[in-house]
Design a protein around this motif. Sequence first.
Motif, PDB file in Angstrom:
ATOM      1  N   ILE A 327      23.091 -74.688  -5.810  1.00 44.25           N
ATOM      2  CA  ILE A 327      22.796 -75.856  -4.977  1.00 44.25           C
ATOM      3  C   ILE A 327      21.354 -75.767  -4.479  1.00 44.25           C
ATOM      4  N   PRO A 328      20.522 -76.720  -4.801  1.00 43.18           N
ATOM      5  CA  PRO A 328      19.100 -76.643  -4.411  1.00 43.18           C
ATOM      6  C   PRO A 328      18.928 -76.646  -2.894  1.00 43.18           C
ATOM      7  N   GLY A 329      18.123 -75.731  -2.390  1.00 39.36           N
ATOM      8  CA  GLY A 329      17.746 -75.723  -0.987  1.00 39.36           C
ATOM      9  C   GLY A 329      18.777 -75.183  -0.018  1.00 39.36           C
ATOM     10  N   ARG A 330      19.983 -74.842  -0.471  1.00 42.47           N
ATOM     11  CA  ARG A 330      21.032 -74.398   0.449  1.00 42.47           C
ATOM     12  C   ARG A 330      21.071 -72.876   0.600  1.00 42.47           C
ATOM     13  N   GLN A 331      20.554 -72.167  -0.380  1.00 36.91           N
ATOM     14  CA  GLN A 331      20.440 -70.706  -0.333  1.00 36.91           C
ATOM     15  C   GLN A 331      21.782 -70.014  -0.072  1.00 36.91           C
ATOM     16  N   TRP A 332      22.791 -70.373  -0.856  1.00 38.72           N
ATOM     17  CA  TRP A 332      24.080 -69.691  -0.805  1.00 38.72           C
ATOM     18  C   TRP A 332      24.003 -68.399  -1.627  1.00 38.72           C
ATOM     19  N   THR A 580      20.427 -68.313   6.514  1.00 39.55           N
ATOM     20  CA  THR A 580      19.764 -69.139   7.524  1.00 39.55           C
ATOM     21  C   THR A 580      18.279 -68.852   7.497  1.00 39.55           C
ATOM     22  N   GLN A 581      17.496 -69.902   7.449  1.00 34.20           N
ATOM     23  CA  GLN A 581      16.049 -69.747   7.388  1.00 34.20           C
ATOM     24  C   GLN A 581      15.499 -69.393   8.760  1.00 34.20           C
ATOM     25  N   ALA A 582      14.607 -68.435   8.773  1.00 33.46           N
ATOM     26  CA  ALA A 582      13.969 -68.062  10.029  1.00 33.46           C
ATOM     27  C   ALA A 582      13.074 -69.204  10.512  1.00 33.46           C
ATOM     28  N   PRO A 583      13.011 -69.433  11.820  1.00 35.08           N
ATOM     29  CA  PRO A 583      12.157 -70.515  12.332  1.00 35.08           C
ATOM     30  C   PRO A 583      10.690 -70.266  12.007  1.00 35.08           C
ATOM     31  N   ALA A 584       9.975 -71.333  11.753  1.00 32.12           N
ATOM     32  CA  ALA A 584       8.555 -71.223  11.400  1.00 32.12           C
ATOM     33  C   ALA A 584       7.767 -70.670  12.574  1.00 32.12           C
ATOM     34  N   ALA A 585       6.710 -69.921  12.283  1.00 22.42           N
ATOM     35  CA  ALA A 585       5.880 -69.316  13.320  1.00 22.42           C
ATOM     36  C   ALA A 585       5.261 -70.388  14.208  1.00 22.42           C
TER      37      ALA A 585
END
Length: 587
Positions: A327-332, A580-585
């Motif tokens: 699945i694109p962009g979901r990072q499973w 879960t993507q880490a929040p941007a700096a």
Amino acid sequence: MTFYLPGFRSFPKLWTSIPSLELGPATSPVFSFLTVTRNQHRWFSVKTTPPPHRKAMNLLLAKARTLKKGHDSDRQGSSDHYFAAGAAKKRSHLTSNPQQREHAPSHERSTIELPTKPLNSEEWDKLKEDFNGKASFEDWVISQMVRSSSSVDAAKSLLAWVAAKNNGIVGYNLLVKYLYLCVSHKQTSEVIDVYEIMKAKYKCLETAANTILIRGLIHSDRWREALLLLEDIKKVMVPSKRNYNDCIQGALLHQDVDVAWSLYQELVGHNLIPLLETLKAFFDFGKDINDDDYSDKLLDILLYLRNNQLYPGESFAHSIKTWFESIPGRQWKGQFTTVQRSGHCSSCGRALESIHLSPEDYEFLKGKIMRDVIDGGDQYKKTTPQELKRFENFVNSCPPFDIVIDGLNVAKMFPKSRESQILLNVVSQLARQNLQLLVLGRKHMITPSSRWRKDEMEQVRKLAHCFFADNISEDDPFLLYATLNSGNHCKFITKDLMRDHKACLSDVRAQHLFFKWQQGHQVAIRIDFQRSKLTFQHTLSYDTVVQTTGDSWHIPYDEDLVQRSSYEVPTKWLCLQRKTQAPAAGS
């Protein structure tokens, strides 16, 4: 019924009187066509479901021999419980006689060797002379060819020899088995030719023929005609899940997603449980599609598995994993794993859903069992209303029980030991834990005998509450009543799987809740003969169903070569976690 082979007699005779095939849509017939003579004429027949593949059986036996090693290496897993997949097979193996296994009679060997290449007439004549079996030579040979997946050309030469000996006539059964052999070798290109012959000859075809043609047409560029044949089946009956599977597979094979989903909705709308290969096909197709609507439908399939307590096979689990990770962009990310006894996933550490029923579900199940199994069941065939009332009064006069023991069942678990001794050992171990115990038994158990010693039974009665029913009474209704009446904490001990009582429940929800309750409350006993020690197998603490938290999925699945009985649950899981993507700096 016989058929004329083209090239020997008049070809039109072949189509004058084809019988109505005795195959319902729920069977799995196969198709093929025969080319025998130089003129390359073709014709059509059917064959029912094939026998088990010998190579698969050999792999199964090899996997079974390695099961113990695999379980020993997974001490932290939770496969050591009564309902674990493969447990029944292992128990059967441990209790069977090794000499009986070693000296089991082998299948009768043939008196001749099957040909591996086409034979001429003289060679077939010689082979028949050497055959001394009781069956028809031709039927025996073609059956063995099918079983061993012999060369199609060799089988074709057999039919040509039979036709030459019988004025061009080949028996229906012989032809059917040959056709199945053609199917097993995937010779399906001739379906179209025979389909044209049948359309020209008959205005309509019966269901079995339609079923076979559907199977053949879906692989061709004329696959949509299989949908027309499905409509013909609908005119007389509900198509089978195999019919729907074939049409769905054909639609997906030819990239028509809308037709595939429409057929799936029809299938479940008829309250048919789809084949797992049907569901797998949607996931296999989905890895090439970036569509939210399609993804939502696949997630609905997973919930369908959950609600119907279905378990994908190992290959299906791999398809699910591949789809999630595509699945694109979901990072499973998926991981094949086990679940610890505590109910935590060995991969991600999450706690799975509890096996214990909610108060609402518990009261619902309790009411259902009281109405359908105890009050409305068949227990009066083995007891009386008066005795059941006496038991109810007895239970109400006692404090809630912690464990209810089927005394006679437990005492007979180990035939070489004295029944009263085994029962006393079990009760003594449990009594040391200060548990409120109830032992259910029959009146003959308190009549002194060599199997039921008076002093041992008196000890049992001192350590536990006891109720001894008439010798003709059935124990299970008493056990269920006492366990449920004591509350959700109460467990029970018996090796009876209570499948008959589960079947008495009037709706699917109650049956599912009963099995869930049973897994969390039925305690199994094992005995260590070397150390003369009884042990109690733990009950499951978590529910073995597909489950999700939104950003995770846990899916129990069947290993391909592990034999799981219908009352067992898988021990292997697919753990899927969304990173879960880490929040941007600076955000």
